[in-house]
Design a protein around this motif. Structure first.
Motif, PDB file in Angstrom:
ATOM      1  N   LEU A   1       0.634  -1.518   0.189  1.00 30.60           N
ATOM      2  CA  LEU A   1      -0.029  -0.234  -0.127  1.00 30.60           C
ATOM      3  C   LEU A   1       1.056   1.459   0.241  1.00 30.60           C
ATOM      4  O   LEU A   1       1.644   2.000   0.790  1.00 30.60           O
TER       5      LEU A   1
ATOM      6  N   PHE B   1       3.717  17.422   7.847  1.00 31.18           N
ATOM      7  CA  PHE B   1       2.849  16.956   9.194  1.00 31.18           C
ATOM      8  C   PHE B   1       2.199  18.088  10.244  1.00 31.18           C
ATOM      9  O   PHE B   1       2.464  19.154  10.211  1.00 31.18           O
TER      10      PHE B   1
ATOM     11  N   ALA C   1      -3.431  15.660  12.508  1.00 32.64           N
ATOM     12  CA  ALA C   1      -3.730  14.177  13.281  1.00 32.64           C
ATOM     13  C   ALA C   1      -2.548  13.249  11.878  1.00 32.64           C
ATOM     14  O   ALA C   1      -2.552  12.172  12.218  1.00 32.64           O
ATOM     15  N   ASN C   2      -2.264  14.133  10.961  1.00 32.99           N
ATOM     16  CA  ASN C   2      -1.510  13.437  10.272  1.00 32.99           C
ATOM     17  C   ASN C   2      -1.948  11.692   9.568  1.00 32.99           C
ATOM     18  O   ASN C   2      -1.547  10.862   9.233  1.00 32.99           O
ATOM     19  N   VAL C   3      -3.430  12.569   8.674  1.00 28.04           N
ATOM     20  CA  VAL C   3      -4.221  11.427   7.505  1.00 28.04           C
ATOM     21  C   VAL C   3      -3.572  11.292   6.763  1.00 28.04           C
ATOM     22  O   VAL C   3      -2.655  12.181   5.376  1.00 28.04           O
ATOM     23  N   LEU C   4      -3.360  10.060   6.663  1.00 25.00           N
ATOM     24  CA  LEU C   4      -2.698   9.529   4.944  1.00 25.00           C
ATOM     25  C   LEU C   4      -3.616   9.290   4.372  1.00 25.00           C
ATOM     26  O   LEU C   4      -4.815   8.838   4.473  1.00 25.00           O
TER      27      LEU C   4
ATOM     28  N   PHE D   1      -4.545   6.675   0.868  1.00 25.13           N
ATOM     29  CA  PHE D   1      -3.998   5.135   0.662  1.00 25.13           C
ATOM     30  C   PHE D   1      -4.522   4.907  -1.053  1.00 25.13           C
ATOM     31  O   PHE D   1      -5.244   5.560  -1.450  1.00 25.13           O
ATOM     32  N   GLY D   2      -3.924   4.022  -1.424  1.00 24.90           N
ATOM     33  CA  GLY D   2      -3.933   3.685  -2.758  1.00 24.90           C
ATOM     34  C   GLY D   2      -4.816   2.742  -2.584  1.00 24.90           C
ATOM     35  O   GLY D   2      -4.892   1.846  -1.713  1.00 24.90           O
TER      36      GLY D   2
END
Lengths: 114, 114
Positions: free
Chosen positions: A90, A97, A100-103, A105-106
């Protein structure tokens, strides 16, 4: 919304082959990540990059390398694939930064090494 | 050594009832906690987060509770719907070297029965 695209959804490779997993994001996000997901182990960080040509090892970098020549593209490389690298890979992207450090994703690349 | 643990690999609840997913952590330096949801063949998507300085955060049907003294957080889904059936990952933000990273738990498969 940031869109993260992993070009190969399913790959089957043989032991010893060199494998490239490509990831592209369509926003100007600085940070990109590669994780692998395995049953019972969750998501484990392989490598991440916070700028072009910059990279840092995550928790399980052995057997992997990465390349970030352009801001939007982050590639994961398996120099010599082994069966224990069969997994779901992934890619994720994130702005600076903050919060909340939201990522984002693929959809993932499922790799099978025979 | 897993710093973020989800001890229940699976949970089944009836539609309309409450779903409670649990997560424990060991690192007191984590400053943000997040929940992600993952459907099969898709990447994880962000659901809700909570800062370590708070004890509750609510967003519609989803509420996250944080008990810092017990190093425990939980996600409540009320009422549960069949579309909530997915794998839920707990994640915690901490520092590794120069960057903040997310550490994920192993996931809980939630099944909401109609």
């Amino acid at each position: 919304d940031v869109k993260v695209t992993q070009s190969s959804r399913y790959l089957v490779k043989r032991t010893g082959e060199k494998v490239f997993l490509e990831c592209v994001q369509d926003m100007d996000h600085e940070n990109m990540f590669w994780y692998r997901q395995d049953p019972g182990l969750g998501l484990r960080l392989i490598y991440f990059s916070y700028d072009v040509k910059m990279k840092e090892k995550g928790d399980i970098p052995e057997g992997y390398s990465v390349s970030r020549e352009k801001k939007e593209r982050f590639s994961l490389i398996l120099e010599s694939a082994s069966t224990n690298q069969t997994s779901m890979y992934l890619c994720a992207a994130q702005g600076s930064f903050s919060g909340a450090n939201v990522l984002t994703f693929g959809a993932g690349s499922r790799l099978t090494v025979l | 050594d897993q710093q973020v643990k989800q001890n229940s690999p699976s949970l089944s609840v009836q539609e309309g009832r409450i779903s409670i997913l649990n997560c424990d952590y060991t690192n007191s330096m984590f400053d943000y906690f997040l929940w992600y949801k993952k459907y099969p063949a898709e990447g994880p998507t962000f659901l809700i987060s909570i800062s370590s300085i708070k004890d509750k955060n609510e967003d519609g049907r989803f509420t996250v509770f944080l008990n810092k003294s017990a190093k425990h957080l939980s996600l409540h889904i009320v009422p549960s719907q069949p579309g909530d059936s997915a794998v839920y990952f707990c994640a915690a933000r901490g520092y590794s070297g120069s960057a903040r990273q997310l550490t994920f738990g192993s996931g809980t498969q939630l099944t909401v029965l109609p």
